[in-house]
Design an enzyme around this catalytic site. Structure first.
Site, PDB file in Angstrom:
ATOM      1  N   ASP A  36       0.827  -1.211   0.000  1.00 12.75           N
ATOM      2  CA  ASP A  36       0.000   0.000   0.000  1.00 12.75           C
ATOM      3  C   ASP A  36       0.860   1.261   0.000  1.00 12.75           C
ATOM      4  OD1 ASP A  36      -2.774  -0.898   0.073  1.00 12.75           O
ATOM      5  OD2 ASP A  36      -2.243  -1.797   2.002  1.00 12.75           O
ATOM      6  N   MET A  38       0.929   5.268  -0.019  1.00  9.33           N
ATOM      7  CA  MET A  38       0.104   6.449   0.295  1.00  9.33           C
ATOM      8  C   MET A  38       0.986   7.687   0.332  1.00  9.33           C
ATOM      9  SD  MET A  38      -2.302   4.913   3.298  1.00  9.33           S
ATOM     10  CE  MET A  38      -2.946   3.233   3.202  1.00  9.33           C
ATOM     11  N   HIS A  68      -0.432  -1.210  -4.690  1.00 10.31           N
ATOM     12  CA  HIS A  68      -1.683  -0.444  -4.679  1.00 10.31           C
ATOM     13  C   HIS A  68      -1.309   1.022  -4.482  1.00 10.31           C
ATOM     14  CE1 HIS A  68      -5.696   0.459  -2.352  1.00 10.31           C
ATOM     15  NE2 HIS A  68      -5.572   1.173  -3.444  1.00 10.31           N
ATOM     16  N   MET A  70      -1.949   4.696  -3.943  1.00  8.37           N
ATOM     17  CA  MET A  70      -2.898   5.713  -3.486  1.00  8.37           C
ATOM     18  C   MET A  70      -2.137   7.030  -3.528  1.00  8.37           C
ATOM     19  SD  MET A  70      -4.538   3.392  -0.476  1.00  8.37           S
ATOM     20  CE  MET A  70      -3.135   2.279  -0.508  1.00  8.37           C
ATOM     21  N   GLY A 144      -6.740   4.677   2.895  1.00  9.32           N
ATOM     22  CA  GLY A 144      -5.913   5.526   3.754  1.00  9.32           C
ATOM     23  C   GLY A 144      -5.443   4.831   5.024  1.00  9.32           C
ATOM     24  N   PHE A 145      -6.222   3.882   5.499  1.00  2.65           N
ATOM     25  CA  PHE A 145      -5.899   3.266   6.789  1.00  2.65           C
ATOM     26  C   PHE A 145      -6.295   1.795   6.809  1.00  2.65           C
ATOM     27  CE2 PHE A 145      -6.854   7.731   7.310  1.00  2.65           C
ATOM     28  CZ  PHE A 145      -5.711   8.188   7.947  1.00  2.65           C
ATOM     29  N   GLY A 147      -7.478  -1.544   9.201  1.00  2.00           N
ATOM     30  CA  GLY A 147      -8.283  -1.757  10.390  1.00  2.00           C
ATOM     31  C   GLY A 147      -9.668  -1.130  10.379  1.00  2.00           C
ATOM     32  N   GLY A 179     -11.168  -4.397   5.364  1.00  4.65           N
ATOM     33  CA  GLY A 179     -12.074  -5.032   6.315  1.00  4.65           C
ATOM     34  C   GLY A 179     -12.356  -6.491   6.039  1.00  4.65           C
ATOM     35  N   GLY A 199      -5.214  -7.114   5.802  1.00  2.00           N
ATOM     36  CA  GLY A 199      -4.104  -6.555   6.554  1.00  2.00           C
ATOM     37  C   GLY A 199      -4.206  -6.916   8.018  1.00  2.00           C
ATOM     38  N   SER A 200      -5.067  -6.187   8.728  1.00  2.00           N
ATOM     39  CA  SER A 200      -5.157  -6.361  10.183  1.00  2.00           C
ATOM     40  C   SER A 200      -5.672  -7.741  10.590  1.00  2.00           C
ATOM     41  CB  SER A 200      -6.035  -5.255  10.786  1.00  2.00           C
ATOM     42  OG  SER A 200      -7.283  -5.194  10.141  1.00  2.00           O
TER      43      SER A 200
END
Ligand code: DX5
Ligand code: ZN
Length: 228
Positions: A36, A38, A68, A70, A144-145, A147, A179, A199-200
């Site tokens: 990712d 960013m 990816h 962004m 952006g994040f 979790g 998610g 991810g998380s």
């Protein structure tokens, strides 16, 4: 439907031990490394760039690296990621002034190209570019994040894009990002995804190879059960 690709997002890895984390998750059965990028401009966060991608290659990672982007603009950074060893490069149409040109640029470099749709991005953006793509990535969170919670409308969107891909007759992967957990991956697979970023759900305590293997195996079992 094609095979099941599990692509752990290293956004949730321990960056102080990144090489070891990536080795462990690949040894645990992951297929791709989701990377990712960013820029604190297109999205409100700042992460990793081509130097880290290259460092993973030098470390000995041979699995596909699924970049990816962004970032905005897109085109200037593409060549840097090609040289750094990216396998696939995906970008957001809102971040590129000329979407088709960015796709051409990525493919001409020998990488596979993907287009990423945010939760509110209409699927029509695919209409005149889908045959040129290797991958469509649907965001099930706002980028952006890590979790964040899975946005349920992504399931309907997966069904619509799955139909478009099947109608195209091309071997285009349908990836979902955001998610994804063991308890929703079955419904996501049933809606048409064949490539799963997590991810998380994967990179969490106790951060051992065995724990990663257990999570990935549980995810594959849910996908297989959902497909019958
Ligand atoms: C979000 C990133 C995702 C993120 C997924 O902008 O594109 O790849 O790391 O993280 P989880 O699986 O925790 O939602
Ligand atoms: Zn991602």
């Amino acid at each position: 439907m094609s095979d099941c690709i599990i692509a752990p997002s290293i956004l949730s890895a321990d960056f102080a031990r990144l090489g070891e984390e990536v080795d462990n998750v690949l040894a645990a059965g992951a297929d791709w490394v989701h990377f990712d990028v960013m820029d604190n401009h297109y999205v409100p966060n700042l992460t990793i760039g081509p130097m880290v991608c290259q460092a993973l290659r030098k470390h000995g990672v041979t699995a596909p690296i699924d970049v990816h982007l962004m970032v905005s603009p897109v085109d200037r950074i593409v060549g840097d990621f090609v040289e750094a060893g990216a396998s696939l490069i995906s970008f957001h149409p809102e971040a590129s002034a000329h979407v088709h040109r960015s796709v051409q640029l990525i493919r001409a470099s020998g990488c596979k190209a993907g287009l990423v749709l945010n939760p509110a991005t209409p699927v029509d953006v695919l209409d005149w570019v889908l045959p040129e793509l290797d991958l469509v990535l649907l965001m099930s969170v706002n980028p952006g994040f890590g979790g964040q919670a899975f946005i349920p409308s992504a399931l309907d969107k997966l069904r619509v894009v799955r139909e478009k891909i099947d109608a195209s007759g091309k071997p285009i992967r349908l990836e979902i990002d955001g998610g994804v957990k063991t308890d929703n991956i079955g419904a996501i697979a049933a809606a048409g995804a064949d490539t799963f970023v997590a991810g998380s759900a994967i990179f969490r305590e106790p951060r051992t190879r065995q724990a990663y293997a257990d999570t990935i195996a549980a995810m594959r079992a849910e996908v297989a059960a959902a497909r019958g």
